[in-house]
Motif scaffolding. Structure first.
Motif, mmCIF file in Angstrom:
data_model
loop_
_atom_site.group_PDB
_atom_site.id
_atom_site.type_symbol
_atom_site.label_atom_id
_atom_site.label_comp_id
_atom_site.label_asym_id
_atom_site.label_seq_id
_atom_site.Cartn_x
_atom_site.Cartn_y
_atom_site.Cartn_z
ATOM 1 N N TRP A 1 -6.413 6.309 -2.817
ATOM 2 C CA TRP A 1 -6.573 7.740 -2.587
ATOM 3 C C TRP A 1 -6.303 8.505 -3.883
ATOM 4 O O TRP A 1 -5.452 8.115 -4.675
ATOM 5 N N ARG B 1 -6.914 14.084 -2.461
ATOM 6 C CA ARG B 1 -7.080 13.654 -1.070
ATOM 7 C C ARG B 1 -5.743 13.646 -0.344
ATOM 8 O O ARG B 1 -5.671 14.025 0.831
ATOM 9 N N PHE C 1 -4.765 16.018 2.888
ATOM 10 C CA PHE C 1 -4.219 15.443 4.119
ATOM 11 C C PHE C 1 -2.926 16.155 4.515
ATOM 12 O O PHE C 1 -2.733 16.520 5.686
ATOM 13 N N ALA D 1 -10.169 -0.084 4.909
ATOM 14 C CA ALA D 1 -9.375 0.463 6.008
ATOM 15 C C ALA D 1 -8.759 1.795 5.608
ATOM 16 O O ALA D 1 -8.624 2.114 4.424
ATOM 17 N N THR D 2 -8.393 2.590 6.603
ATOM 18 C CA THR D 2 -7.675 3.825 6.333
ATOM 19 C C THR D 2 -6.202 3.506 6.104
ATOM 20 O O THR D 2 -5.721 2.436 6.504
ATOM 21 N N PRO D 3 -5.431 4.405 5.480
ATOM 22 C CA PRO D 3 -3.997 4.147 5.317
ATOM 23 C C PRO D 3 -3.297 3.911 6.651
ATOM 24 O O PRO D 3 -2.397 3.068 6.742
ATOM 25 N N GLN D 4 -3.687 4.668 7.680
ATOM 26 C CA GLN D 4 -3.080 4.466 8.993
ATOM 27 C C GLN D 4 -3.380 3.068 9.522
ATOM 28 O O GLN D 4 -2.492 2.402 10.094
ATOM 29 N N GLU D 5 -4.608 2.608 9.334
ATOM 30 C CA GLU D 5 -4.972 1.258 9.770
ATOM 31 C C GLU D 5 -4.232 0.206 8.959
ATOM 32 O O GLU D 5 -3.854 -0.859 9.485
ATOM 33 N N ARG D 6 -4.033 0.472 7.692
ATOM 34 C CA ARG D 6 -3.304 -0.474 6.848
ATOM 35 C C ARG D 6 -1.858 -0.625 7.305
ATOM 36 O O ARG D 6 -1.316 -1.745 7.344
#
Length: 240
Positions: free
Chosen positions: A165, A169, A173, A9-14
């Motif tokens: 990450w 990265r 971001f 998952a992405t950090p936002q999804e996490r």
């Protein structure tokens, strides 16, 4: 407590899945380093109901306070700060003096205990989950960090949405999103803590080499994420 899966998952999804899985209060502790700034941005732009707090030790860099104010202005919020207990701080200074942490590791750990560890306990009181900016490649000691686990010391879920990450990265971001970052990062300070305990690092030194640099051991932590033996606090299974 059943924790969400972070793998893939992405950090936002996490962050979103953590908020959906935890019914109670979630606390994010920021020290205004580049990882924490990225997470603050994700929390605010994602509209997640996650409290953002900080530990003001009384020995932070002026640049840290400046980016704190800039962050509040950028995201339209107030970041609640937790400070050392006045009586405990007085006792610490009576015992060791203003900069006694340079004299013995015992003194440094006592200082971290008063200025960071005890305020953290108050910050996390009543919370069911804790979000941190830890990354697995920050140091050898942090190499086995999991994205989400149960912290046996604080008895809550502990999530590190940026655990997989790289620093590059994170920096990319922040640059893309125009996130405020501490100017000390550009001056050779990848890890920024209290001013007397932080120095710039030399090329090819590990990220955390500038923290408590006068101590010889290589697995140096302040006590926020480790137990009394200096080991990262975790459990393999989550308590149901």
């Amino acid at each position: 407590m059943t924790l969400p899966a972070f793998e893939g998952a992405t950090p936002q999804e996490r962050l979103a899945s953590l908020r959906a899985s935890v019914s109670g209060r979630i606390v994010f502790t920021t020290s205004f380093g580049i990882e924490d700034q990225a997470i603050t941005h994700m929390i605010r732009t994602g509209g997640h109901d996650i409290d953002i707090v900080t530990l003001d030790t009384g020995r932070l860099f002026g640049e840290t306070h400046a980016v704190w104010a800039e962050t509040e202005q950028r995201y339209g919020l107030r970041i609640r700060s937790f400070h050392p207990d006045p009586q405990a701080l007085t006792a610490l200074l009576d015992d060791w003096g203003a900069n006694g942490f340079y004299l013995a590791k015992e003194a440094r750990l006592a200082c971290c205990g008063v200025r960071k560890v005890e305020p953290l306990k108050r910050a996390l009181a009543g919370a069911d989950a804790w979000v941190t900016g830890l990354r697995a490649d920050q140091s050898q000691a942090r190499g086995d960090i999991m994205g989400i686990e149960f912290d046996t010391g604080h008895r809550l879920a502990k999530a590190a949405p940026l655990y997989d990450w790289s620093r590059e990265r994170v920096a990319e971001f922040c640059a893309t999103e125009k996130i405020p970052i501490n100017p000390l990062h550009a001056e050779g300070y990848p890890s920024i803590g209290c001013q007397p305990c932080t120095r710039a690092i030399a090329p090819r030194e590990p990220e955390r080499a500038g923290r408590w640099w006068w101590e010889e051991d290589t697995a140096k932590e302040c006590g926020l994420h480790v137990d009394a033996d200096g080991k990262f606090v975790r459990a393999k299974e989550v308590a149901q």
